[in-house]
Motif scaffolding. Structure first.
Motif, PDB file in Angstrom:
ATOM      1  N   LYS A 120       0.638  -1.046  -0.181  1.00 59.86           N
ATOM      2  CA  LYS A 120       0.110   0.050   0.188  1.00 59.86           C
ATOM      3  C   LYS A 120       0.763   1.021  -0.049  1.00 59.86           C
ATOM      4  N   ALA A 121       1.925   0.940   0.677  1.00 57.66           N
ATOM      5  CA  ALA A 121       3.083   2.624   1.093  1.00 57.66           C
ATOM      6  C   ALA A 121       3.616   2.902  -0.598  1.00 57.66           C
ATOM      7  N   LEU A 122       3.763   1.781  -0.838  1.00 56.01           N
ATOM      8  CA  LEU A 122       4.988   1.229  -2.478  1.00 56.01           C
ATOM      9  C   LEU A 122       3.841   1.629  -3.570  1.00 56.01           C
ATOM     10  N   ASN A 123       2.822   1.810  -3.949  1.00 48.65           N
ATOM     11  CA  ASN A 123       1.633   1.636  -4.497  1.00 48.65           C
ATOM     12  C   ASN A 123       1.224   4.028  -3.815  1.00 48.65           C
ATOM     13  N   ALA A 124       1.252   3.998  -2.639  1.00 51.88           N
ATOM     14  CA  ALA A 124       0.897   6.140  -2.526  1.00 51.88           C
ATOM     15  C   ALA A 124       1.909   6.357  -3.358  1.00 51.88           C
ATOM     16  N   MET A 125       3.334   6.072  -2.959  1.00 50.27           N
ATOM     17  CA  MET A 125       4.524   5.970  -3.558  1.00 50.27           C
ATOM     18  C   MET A 125       4.686   6.697  -5.122  1.00 50.27           C
ATOM     19  N   LYS A 126       4.221   5.728  -5.755  1.00 54.93           N
ATOM     20  CA  LYS A 126       4.124   5.347  -7.204  1.00 54.93           C
ATOM     21  C   LYS A 126       3.096   6.564  -7.408  1.00 54.93           C
ATOM     22  N   HIS A 127       2.029   6.398  -7.231  1.00 57.36           N
ATOM     23  CA  HIS A 127       1.154   7.484  -7.416  1.00 57.36           C
ATOM     24  C   HIS A 127       1.695   8.862  -6.939  1.00 57.36           C
ATOM     25  N   GLU A 128       2.286   8.938  -5.593  1.00 58.08           N
ATOM     26  CA  GLU A 128       2.723  10.589  -5.699  1.00 58.08           C
ATOM     27  C   GLU A 128       3.687  10.623  -6.746  1.00 58.08           C
ATOM     28  N   ILE A 129       4.891   9.631  -6.944  1.00 62.32           N
ATOM     29  CA  ILE A 129       5.751  10.279  -7.484  1.00 62.32           C
ATOM     30  C   ILE A 129       5.107  10.702  -9.220  1.00 62.32           C
ATOM     31  N   LYS A 130       4.231   9.906  -9.434  1.00 63.30           N
ATOM     32  CA  LYS A 130       3.159  10.414 -10.749  1.00 63.30           C
ATOM     33  C   LYS A 130       2.911  11.623 -10.484  1.00 63.30           C
ATOM     34  N   THR A 131       1.926  11.951  -9.784  1.00 57.41           N
ATOM     35  CA  THR A 131       1.235  13.138 -10.039  1.00 57.41           C
ATOM     36  C   THR A 131       2.651  14.609  -9.650  1.00 57.41           C
TER      37      THR A 131
END
Length: 512
Positions: A184-195
Motif C-alpha cells: 500500500k505504501a509502495l503504491n501510494a509512493m508510485k502515485h505520488e511520484i506520478k502526480t
C-alpha cells in the motif's frame, strides 16, 4: 511467532543471564555480500576431493560358508586392522583443524572408538556369542518399552510439528499483513511520484507561459515611449506597468525556487520508492518461503536431509528489530510522501496565487490605462472644443480688424474733409478775411479730434492684430496638443489593448 535469531556474539554468552544488547544502543545487523566471509571463519578447505571414493570390491567367501556376521574359515588370528583415511567412522568426513581449534566444533571428532580394539574375527565370534539366546524375557520387556517410547516420541513429534505449523501460520499472517502494508505504501509512493511529475510539468509550462506577460508588459512600456513630449509622464498606468514587470520577475523567482525544491523532492521520492520496493521484494520472497514450508508434510516429496540447518544464521535479526524495521520503513516512506504532497500543495499554490496576482495586477494596469485613456479623451474633446472656440474667436477678430480698417477709411475721408476745409480757408481767404472765427476753431477742433480718432483706431487695429497673432499661435498649440493626445490615445487605447489582449489567464497557468 518464531524466536529471535541470536547473533554470533550472542552464541558466546548465555542468553538467559548475559544481556543481549547494551543499553542505549541499537541492535543493528550487518549483512555480507555474496562470496564474502567474516573475519575468523575457516579459510581452509576440506582434504576431501571429489572422486576419492572407489567403487565397492566384492569379497569372495568359500563355498558353504556361514553368514558374514558369524566366524569365517578365513578369519585370521592376528586381527585385521583398518587404515585411517580422510573419511572414516571416527571422523566427521573431513579434517578442518585451524588455528582456532580451541573453539568447540572445529577440532576433528575423536572418541573412544577412534582406536581399533578388536579384529573382525573377534567381532564375528562375539556376534556368535551374542546370537545365542540368553535373555528372552529381557527382550520382550525391551520390545514393549521401545514401542511405548516410540509411541510417546511420535506423539511428541506430532504435537511439536503441529505447534510449529501453527507458528508458521501466524508468521504467514503477519508477513501477509506487513506485505500488504508495504505494498500500500509502495503504491501510494508510485502515485505520488506520478502526480509530482505531472505538477512539475505544469510548473515548467507555467515558467514558459510567464515569458508572455513579461514580454507584453515590456512591449507596452516600449510603446508608451513613442508618445509625444507633453504626454511623456510617469502616470498611474506607467507605474502599474513597471510594477507588473516587477511582479512577473518575482513570480519567476518563486517558480524557479519551487522547481528546484521539486527536483530535490523527486530524488527523495525515488530513493524512498527504491527502499520500499526492496522491502516489498524481501517480504514477497519470505512469504513464499514460509507459505511453502507451511504446506509441507512428512509425506512431501520435496523434503531432504539438510545437516547443520538447525542453527542460527549469522545474518539473522531479532523479531523486535524486524517489526521495528517494518514500521520504520513504512513511516519513512509516508514521511517522504507527505513532504512531497505538501510541496505539491505549495507548488499549486504558487502557480494559482502567482497567476491570480498577475491577473489582479493586469486589472490594475488596465484600470489605470482606462482612466488615462478616459482623461485623455476628455482632454482631447475639451481641446477640440477650445480649438473650435479659438477658430471662432479668430474669425471674430478678423471681422473686427476688417471693420476697423473700414472705419479707418471713413475716418480718413473725414480727415481729408477737415483738412481740405482748413486748406481752403487758410490759403484761399484774402487779407483780413483770413481770421480765426468760430468756424476756424471748429474746423481745427474737428481736425484734432479726427487725428486723435485715427490714432486711437490704429492702436485698436494693432491690438486686434496682436490678439489675432496670439490666437493663431494658440491655435497651432491646440492643434499640436490634439495631435499629441490622439497619438497617446492610439497607443494606450488601440495598440496596448491589442497587445494586452494576449495576457494569459489564471486558468491557463493552472492547466499548463
Amino acid at each position: 511467532m518464531a524466536n529471535p535469531v541470536p547473533s554470533p556474539e550472542d552464541m558466546l554468552t548465555c542468553p538467559f543471564i548475559c544481556p543481549q544488547t547494551e543499553a542505549g544502543t541499537d541492535n543493528k545487523q550487518v549483512y555480507l555480500q555474496a562470496g564474502h566471509r567474516r573475519k575468523g571463519e575457516n579459510p581452509y578447505a576440506s582434504p576431501y576431493v571429489p572422486g576419492l571414493i572407489k567403487p565397492p570390491e566384492k569379497k569372495i567367501y568359500p563355498p558353504n560358508a556361514p553368514p558374514q556376521y558369524l566366524p569365517q574359515p578365513t578369519d585370521s588370528t592376528s586381527g585385521d586392522f583398518l587404515g585411517m583415511g580422510p573419511i572414516g567412522p571416527w571422523a566427521p568426513g573431513h579434517v578442518n583443524w585451524t588455528p582456532q581449534a580451541g573453539m568447540t566444533g572445529v577440532r576433528p571428532v575423536v572418541d573412544k572408538y577412534s582406536i581399533t580394539h578388536y579384529s573382525t574375527g573377534e567381532w564375528r565370534r562375539h556376534n556368535l556369542y551374542m546370537l545365542t539366546p540368553k535373555a528372552t524375557d529381557k527382550a520382550k520387556a525391551l520390545d514393549a518399552s521401545i514401542k511405548n517410547d516410540l509411541k510417546n516420541a511420535f506423539d511428541s513429534l506430532d504435537k511439536k510439528q503441529s505447534d510449529t505449523t501453527d507458528t508458521l501460520k501466524s508468521r504467514v499472517k503477519d508477513m501477509a499483513y506487513w506485505k500488504k502494508q508495504v505494498e500500500k505504501a509502495l503504491n501510494a509512493m508510485k502515485h505520488e511520484i506520478k502526480t509530482l511529475d505531472a505538477d512539475r510539468a505544469k510548473l515548467k509550462s507555467a515558467c514558459r507561459i510567464l515569458m508572455l506577460p513579461e514580454a507584453i508588459s515590456r512591449e507596452c512600456l516600449e510603446l508608451r515611449t513613442h508618445r509625444y513630449e507633453p504626454d511623456l509622464v510617469r502616470d498611474d498606468a506607467e507605474q502599474e506597468l513597471i510594477k507588473e514587470v516587477a511582479i512577473v520577475g518575482e513570480i519567476r523567482r518563486v517558480f524557479q525556487e519551487t522547481l528546484a525544491k521539486v527536483e530535490t523532492q523527486m530524488a527523495y521520492n525515488r530513493a524512498a520508492k527504491a527502499s520500499i520496493e526492496s522491502d516489498w521484494s524481501d517480504k514477497m520472497t519470505s512469504l513464499k518461503v514460509d507459505s511453502k514450508n507451511l504446506h509441507m508434510t512428512p509425506a512431501s516429496n520435496l523434503i531432504l536431509h539438510h545437516p547443520g540447518s538447525a542453527r542460527w544464521t549469522e545474518n539473522a535479526t531479532t523479531l523486535e528489530f524486524w517489526e521495528h524495521f517494518c514500521k520504520e520503513s513504512i513511516r519513512n516512506c509516508d514521511e517522504v510522501r507527505q513532504k512531497s504532497a505538501d510541496l505539491r500543495a505549495d507548488l499549486m499554490t504558487a502557480i494559482i496565487k502567482g497567476s491570480q496576482d498577475m491577473k489582479i495586477q493586469a486589472d490594475r494596469t488596465n484600470y489605470a490605462l482606462g482612466e488615462t485613456v478616459a482623461a485623455t479623451e476628455q482632454l482631447c474633446a475639451k481641446l477640440e472644443e477650445t480649438l473650435k472656440d479659438n477658430l471662432q474667436t479668430i474669425a471674430d477678430v478678423e471681422k473686427l480688424i476688417d471693420h476697423l480698417n473700414d472705419s479707418l477709411r471713413e475716418v480718413n475721408e473725414r480727415d481729408k474733409l477737415s483738412g481740405t476745409r482748413l486748406q481752403n480757408r487758410n490759403y484761399n481767404r484774402p487779407n483780413v478775411e483770413n481770421c480765426r472765427d468760430k468756424a476756424q476753431y471748429a474746423l481745427m477742433g474737428e481736425a484734432k479730434f479726427v487725428k486723435e480718432t485715427v490714432d486711437s483706431l490704429n492702436g485698436k487695429l494693432r491690438e486686434a492684430e496682436a490678439v489675432r497673432a496670439e490666437l493663431m499661435k494658440y491655435r497651432g498649440q491646440l492643434e499640436r496638443e490634439i495631435a499629441c493626445k490622439r497619438k497617446s490615445l492610439n497607443i494606450d487605447q488601440d495598440r496596448l489593448a491589442r497587445v494586452r489582449a494576449h495576457l494569459p489567464s489564471p486558468e491557463e497557468f493552472a492547466n499548463a
